[in-house]
Write a protein that holds these residues in place. Structure first.
Motif, mmCIF file in Angstrom:
data_model
loop_
_atom_site.group_PDB
_atom_site.id
_atom_site.type_symbol
_atom_site.label_atom_id
_atom_site.label_comp_id
_atom_site.label_asym_id
_atom_site.label_seq_id
_atom_site.Cartn_x
_atom_site.Cartn_y
_atom_site.Cartn_z
ATOM 1 N N GLN A 290 96.212 39.261 11.630
ATOM 2 C CA GLN A 290 96.813 38.656 12.827
ATOM 3 C C GLN A 290 98.339 38.614 12.708
ATOM 4 O O GLN A 290 99.065 38.965 13.643
ATOM 5 C CB GLN A 290 96.264 37.237 13.011
ATOM 6 N N GLN A 291 98.828 38.190 11.543
ATOM 7 C CA GLN A 291 100.271 38.113 11.337
ATOM 8 C C GLN A 291 100.911 39.499 11.300
ATOM 9 O O GLN A 291 102.028 39.683 11.793
ATOM 10 C CB GLN A 291 100.555 37.358 10.034
ATOM 11 N N GLN A 292 100.203 40.471 10.716
ATOM 12 C CA GLN A 292 100.725 41.834 10.718
ATOM 13 C C GLN A 292 100.910 42.340 12.143
ATOM 14 O O GLN A 292 101.922 42.971 12.468
ATOM 15 C CB GLN A 292 99.771 42.768 9.971
ATOM 16 N N HIS B 284 101.420 40.530 14.800
ATOM 17 C CA HIS B 284 102.526 39.797 15.406
ATOM 18 C C HIS B 284 103.871 40.404 14.989
ATOM 19 O O HIS B 284 104.761 40.616 15.832
ATOM 20 C CB HIS B 284 102.443 38.327 14.988
ATOM 21 N N LEU B 285 104.016 40.694 13.704
ATOM 22 C CA LEU B 285 105.263 41.293 13.224
ATOM 23 C C LEU B 285 105.451 42.701 13.785
ATOM 24 O O LEU B 285 106.576 43.106 14.124
ATOM 25 C CB LEU B 285 105.260 41.339 11.696
ATOM 26 N N LEU C 247 105.158 36.318 4.604
ATOM 27 C CA LEU C 247 103.792 36.826 4.640
ATOM 28 C C LEU C 247 103.437 37.517 3.318
ATOM 29 O O LEU C 247 102.315 37.371 2.816
ATOM 30 C CB LEU C 247 103.632 37.807 5.803
ATOM 31 N N ASP D 144 110.427 36.606 7.944
ATOM 32 C CA ASP D 144 109.020 36.269 8.193
ATOM 33 C C ASP D 144 108.086 37.189 7.409
ATOM 34 O O ASP D 144 107.014 36.764 6.955
ATOM 35 C CB ASP D 144 108.720 36.367 9.695
ATOM 36 N N PHE E 53 93.589 36.262 8.949
ATOM 37 C CA PHE E 53 94.899 35.697 9.275
ATOM 38 C C PHE E 53 96.010 36.691 8.956
ATOM 39 O O PHE E 53 96.987 36.825 9.710
ATOM 40 C CB PHE E 53 95.118 34.402 8.485
ATOM 41 N N TRP F 246 100.711 27.416 7.932
ATOM 42 C CA TRP F 246 99.672 28.333 7.449
ATOM 43 C C TRP F 246 98.726 27.666 6.460
ATOM 44 O O TRP F 246 97.927 28.332 5.819
ATOM 45 C CB TRP F 246 100.307 29.548 6.763
#
Length: 703
Positions: free
Chosen positions: A68-70, A72-73, A113, A109, A65, A16
């Motif tokens: 995007q990660q939220q 994905h989770l 974040l 994960d 970003f 990251w």
């Protein structure tokens, strides 16, 4: 001292790295802008616009970003939810165990974040502070005003996370369902919030969420109220207090000292006016009697704060002796018919104020895992002492003589407290254990340095006193990363930027406008509360003919509101609103309470007095907790340690307010009791209005 730039690089998730705030670049640009404005004559307005655009780009990259990660989770939790539904129909224990581990992996994960967001939020705050420091406190106000309240605000995504908290909620709910369904239970985290899922990953997630959103519990709020601990400790910091060196009885002795001192402070309030009259003075001299203790505390706070760098036992013993002696003189003044002896007794009591030692002991000598509870205990002991003092005075309504010594409602508070402090001194002498870190520091110093000559000993002790051998009084995750520690390219001396303030003058130079305003607010609320409490006996006797018992009950009820009010604010209100919003609302309510307290007609009613007093007192208590929380966040980390720390500054501000308030009561008494109420309310009215205006002027620097 940790360098934030290096720490940011070290704590980054490798994959990251391109999405964190470029803190090094921001610092470099900031230095260039300083040079361009000072040497090249570049327009400051242009600098503001250019730096804002660069910071906007940084924030946008972080936010996109993050979203995007939220997502994905969220997809992973959704897929695991489908698996959970299928597994529960088959009741397969091995697959349930694996599913639980899969959820925990998502939790790990999610913690990464959350830490990503926290590191970036810390970087943004520090950059804003640095810009303000070099350009006159203008940028944060402009940037927050234009970015925070915009409907498309990306700044809010970083500082007030709703989406990521929703992901954390989904993870907690599903893990809880998995656990409860496995046990045959249908409890939900929403149906029964008090039932907490005992899982280390969920604990980490909850801790990270609270840190990010500034969500607080009652215990955390009390800790902030005490100005002892913050929501969390710095990343990577270690607790230097282990379970073996921690001594529970010594902690209890500090809390009992706190409780007894507050009882000692307020036990005389219901009867000070009568005592004054019995000695041939005016009833309003009660202001001087009550305030003389605070006058001495102005000085005792300093030397006790310094003394606690070397010992805790000796200052507590000294405190107990002073308070025993002071109360004894207070009780004997009646038979000696001497107002001077009475005042000397109260001054000795003030010289025994060891609250700085009590705070410092909790910070230095209590393990981190229970420090929050100990801090809450400190506030609770203070609140209970404040309520028990007047309440106890209400029970001391008797009169008898033993060997020509008079025991009545005026002298009994002194006799009772002198016995209490004598018993406490005996308990302290046999039960207190000096912390081991003093012995370790002394042994380390002896091993690493040559033996000094006798002439050098005094100089070394003075140096140790200034440097401080203990841990900081305030523990704040951001403030422990010194604002100046990563400015190696600045012209400031690196070592001096880390050192604590060594005098009130050097501490004052570290105060930013927002810190000064918070100290002004603290002065204001303590002034208003002291006026209310100290003149209550005179006012209620003059207008309502209340006796001592009635005054004692009234003051005890006011004191008993402290813990319930803090419970409501700490558990709910601070999680619904920003601290600065609560701050302004509380100031306005205190102002309303003061305005309601004025006597506008010849007839002054009990409902008007009681309701206005409750509003003033309750919202001053709310204001105190929020004010100290904000103060610790905006204060320089150099004020978090050493003798002249933030806790001492706030204590001095509050004590000075009490001194001025009590002097105001006595001075106003010369104009007559009928004018006392309105005259004494004018100064707090003006100061409250000034503090509200000052708060709005620095509002956006409290972000």
């Amino acid at each position: 001292m940790v360098n934030f730039g290096k720490k940011l690089m070290a704590d980054q998730v490798e994959e990251w790295k391109g999405y964190y705030i470029n803190y090094k670049l921001m610092k470099k640009l900031l230095k260039q802008y300083v040079q361009q404005t000072q040497i090249g004559g570049k327009d400051c307005e242009q600098v503001l616009k250019e730096f804002s655009r660069i910071l906007d780009d940084q924030i946008e990259r972080i936010v996109l970003f993050l979203l995007q990660q939220q997502g994905h989770l969220s997809r992973r939790i959704e897929e695991l939810g489908a698996q959970r539904a299928a597994i529960m129909q088959q009741v397969d224990a091995s697959r349930v165990f694996q599913l639980r581990e899969d959820y925990r992996e998502v939790g790990r994960d999610l913690v990464k974040l959350l830490r990503f967001v926290d590191m970036n939020a810390t970087g943004l705050r520090k950059i804003l502070k640095k810009f303000d420091k070099r350009f006159g406190y203008k940028f944060t106000d402009y940037y927050v005003t234009t970015r925070s309240n915009h409907p498309y605000s990306q700044l809010q995504q970083v500082f007030k996370q709703v989406g990521i908290v929703a992901v954390a909620g989904a993870l907690s709910r599903n893990l809880a369902y998995l656990e409860h369904e496995h046990r045959g239970s249908f409890l939900s985290i929403y149906d029964n919030p008090s039932v907490v899922l005992q899982d280390p990953i969920i604990d980490q997630v909850n801790h990270a969420v609270q840190k990010l959103t500034h969500a607080t519990s009652f215990m955390q709020y009390l800790g902030q109220h005490a100005l002892i601990v913050q929501d969390d400790t710095p990343s990577g910091s270690e607790d230097n207090v282990d379970d073996e060196s921690y001594h529970f009885m010594s902690l209890m002795l500090n809390l009992v000292n706190t409780f007894l001192y507050m009882v000692n402070t307020y036990i005389i309030v219901p009867t000070a006016d009568d005592y004054s009259v019995s000695l041939g003075a005016a009833a309003t001299v009660c202001g001087i009697i009550i305030g003389s203790m605070a006058v001495a505390q102005v000085f005792s706070s300093v030397y006790f704060s310094a003394w606690s760098n070397r010992s805790y036992f000796r200052p507590l013993v000294f405190s107990s002796i002073m308070l025993f002696s002071g109360n004894l003189l207070y009780a004997l003044a009646y038979d000696l018919n001497s107002l001077t002896v009475l005042l000397i007794g109260r001054i000795l009591c003030g010289l025994g104020s060891a609250r700085a030692v009590n705070r410092r002991y909790i910070s230095d000598c209590v393990p981190l895992k229970i420090r929050l509870q100990a801090s809450a205990g400190f506030v609770s002991a203070s609140a209970l002492g404040m309520a028990c003092g007047p309440g106890l005075a209400g029970f001391l309504q008797t009169k008898f003589t033993i060997y020509s010594l008079t025991f009545n409602q005026s002298t009994l508070p002194g006799w009772v407290m002198s016995v209490a402090w004598l018993l406490y001194l005996v308990w302290l002498w046999f039960s207190f254990k000096e912390p081991e870190h003093f012995a370790r520091e002394a042994a380390k110093a002896a091993a690493s340095t040559p033996q000094p000559s006798e002439s050098d000993v005094g100089h070394q002790e003075s140096a140790n006193l200034e440097e401080g051998l203990a841990q900081p009084l305030l523990l704040g995750s951001e403030e422990m990363l010194d604002d100046n520690s990563d400015d190696n390219d600045d012209n400031e001396d690196a070592k001096s930027s880390h050192e604590p303030a060594t005098s009130f003058a050097s501490a004052y130079k570290l105060l930013t406008p927002s810190v000064k305003v918070q100290l002004l607010i603290y002065f204001m609320l303590k002034y208003a509360m002291e006026i209310l409490l100290s003149e209550s006996s005179v006012i209620t006797t003059y207008y309502f003919n209340w006796d001592t018992s009635a005054v004692a009950i009234f003051l005890a009820i006011l004191g008993l509101t402290v813990l319930p009010v803090n419970a409501i604010v700490g558990s709910y209100v601070t999680n619904w609103f920003e601290d600065r919003q609560i701050l302004v609302a509380s100031e306005i309510m205190v102002l309303i309470g003061i305005i309601m307290s004025f006597r506008y007609t010849p007839h002054y009613s009990i409902p008007q007095y009681v309701s206005s007093a409750l509003i003033t007192f309750v919202f001053a208590e709310v204001l105190e907790g929020v004010n100290l929380s904000l103060l610790s966040r905006v204060m320089s980390s150099r004020l978090s340690r050493g003798t002249y720390n933030g806790g001492l500054l706030s204590t001095e501000a509050g004590t000075l307010a009490r001194v001025v308030a009590d002097a105001t009561i006595t001075a106003a008494g010369y104009l007559g009791t009928d004018m006392l109420l309105n005259i004494t309310l004018l100064p707090p009215l003006v100061i409250t209005i000034v503090s509200i205006v000052a708060t709005f002027c620095t509002y956006n620097t409290l972000y």
